[in-house]
Scaffold this active site. Structure first.
Site, PDB file in Angstrom:
ATOM      1  N   PRO A   2     -28.015   9.001  32.149  1.00  0.00           N
ATOM      2  CG  PRO A   2     -26.433   8.141  33.607  1.00  0.00           C
ATOM      3  CD  PRO A   2     -27.732   7.807  32.956  1.00  0.00           C
ATOM      4  CD  GLU A   3     -28.771  10.958  27.204  1.00  0.00           C
ATOM      5  OE1 GLU A   3     -27.901  10.726  26.338  1.00  0.00           O
ATOM      6  OE2 GLU A   3     -29.811  10.292  27.274  1.00  0.00           O
ATOM      7  CG  HIS A  99     -29.066  -0.983  43.649  1.00  0.00           C
ATOM      8  ND1 HIS A  99     -29.815  -1.988  43.077  1.00  0.00           N
ATOM      9  CD2 HIS A  99     -29.888  -0.332  44.511  1.00  0.00           C
ATOM     10  CE1 HIS A  99     -31.049  -1.944  43.562  1.00  0.00           C
ATOM     11  NE2 HIS A  99     -31.105  -0.959  44.430  1.00  0.00           N
ATOM     12  NE  ARG A 117     -34.406   2.709  35.893  1.00  0.00           N
ATOM     13  CZ  ARG A 117     -35.180   3.537  35.202  1.00  0.00           C
ATOM     14  NH1 ARG A 117     -35.196   3.479  33.876  1.00  0.00           N
ATOM     15  NH2 ARG A 117     -35.930   4.422  35.822  1.00  0.00           N
ATOM     16  NE  ARG A 161     -30.155  11.257   8.760  1.00  0.00           N
ATOM     17  CZ  ARG A 161     -29.653  10.599   9.817  1.00  0.00           C
ATOM     18  NH1 ARG A 161     -30.370  10.497  10.922  1.00  0.00           N
ATOM     19  NH2 ARG A 161     -28.457  10.065   9.763  1.00  0.00           N
TER      20      ARG A 161
END
Length: 281
Positions: A2-3, A99, A117, A161
């Protein structure tokens, strides 16, 4: 994983329903990434405030039932969905499965974190500006939709950078929440090769990049995020952005913009998709 779009979709689907809810109980399952940090019974009777998002974290304020006696009036829970987590709020959630590792029982239903997870977390903090919340949020970059974050600031943050631009955007210290799918798509919209060194990007290219990133993330939020494996919003709905992706997961296919062939390379052990025809270094 998930972002920002998935976390924002989750926040939006929960915020109105949770605000004002009173905590009636807490259930802990298997240990998550970090411990809760407070005895579960100390949350009983607290009332939920406005659910907020910072990067990929959610902040749920929990005020004491008696403001005059509340020793931690700015306290709350910091939540992270990890790599495979999702939140659901249901009146009758049923028995927890293998879960389901955290449940907040409230007067408006049970907020349940499901995380196969177990890289997610639910952490108590006395304030958003106090540890552990402050420490976890300290190194986050700018919010992509913040009007105060300008192309000029993006250019300044990237100047000097030597890191490839895709890796820099994924790192989260320049701008937060842009995951692998969304960075690939935004770089394609901006016409920038993902291998381009940050320091070589001009101000006009940074302006195009920030606009592309905002457009990509906004569209993903509109479509409920992306669901490749596990993610669902708080209503149990999967995201659909992956069905509109122009380059991600389309190796060998024709680029809709220029007719070139979409390529796949590996950067920092992550798949990168781009068009060598219209994305330039």
């Amino acid at each position: 994983m998930p972002e920002l779009p998935e976390v924002e979709v989750t926040r939006a689907s929960l915020a109105d329903r949770l605000q004002g809810a009173q905590v009636r109980g807490v259930r802990l399952g298997k240990p998550l990434r970090w411990p809760l940090g407070v005895a579960p019974e100390q949350l009983h009777g607290r009332q939920a405030g406005t659910l907020l998002r910072r990067g990929k974290y959610l902040w749920l304020p929990l005020a004491g039932s008696d403001p005059a006696a509340d020793a931690t009036p700015g306290a709350g829970l910091l939540l992270h969905l990890g790599m495979s987590g999702s939140l659901n709020l249901a009146d009758t959630p049923g028995e927890p499965g293998p879960h389901d590792h955290f449940e907040l029982h409230t007067s408006r239903g049970t907020l349940r974190l499901t995380d196969p997870r177990r890289f997610g977390a639910v952490v108590w903090s006395d304030a958003l500006q106090a540890d552990p919340a402050a420490k976890l949020l300290a190194n986050l970059g700018a919010e992509p939709f913040d009007p105060a974050f300008t192309p000029l600031q993006l250019h300044a943050a990237l100047r000097g950078r030597r890191t490839p631009i895709k890796a820099a955007l994924l790192a989260g210290d320049v701008v937060v929440g842009a995951g692998n799918i969304y960075v690939s798509e935004a770089l394609h919209r901006a016409g920038i090769d993902p291998r381009t060194r940050c320091g070589s990007l001009s101000r006009p290219r940074c302006e195009r990049l920030l606009a592309a990133l905002r457009l990509t993330l906004a569209r993903a939020i509109d479509l409920g995020g992306s669901t490749l494996r596990d993610f669902k919003d708080a209503h149990g709905m999967a995201g659909a952005f992956q069905d509109e992706a122009l380059v991600y997961g389309r190796e060998g296919q024709t680029c809709a913009r220029c007719g070139g062939t979409i390529r796949r390379i590996v950067q920092a052990q992550r798949s990168t998709y781009f068009c060598g025809g219209c994305q330039r270094r």
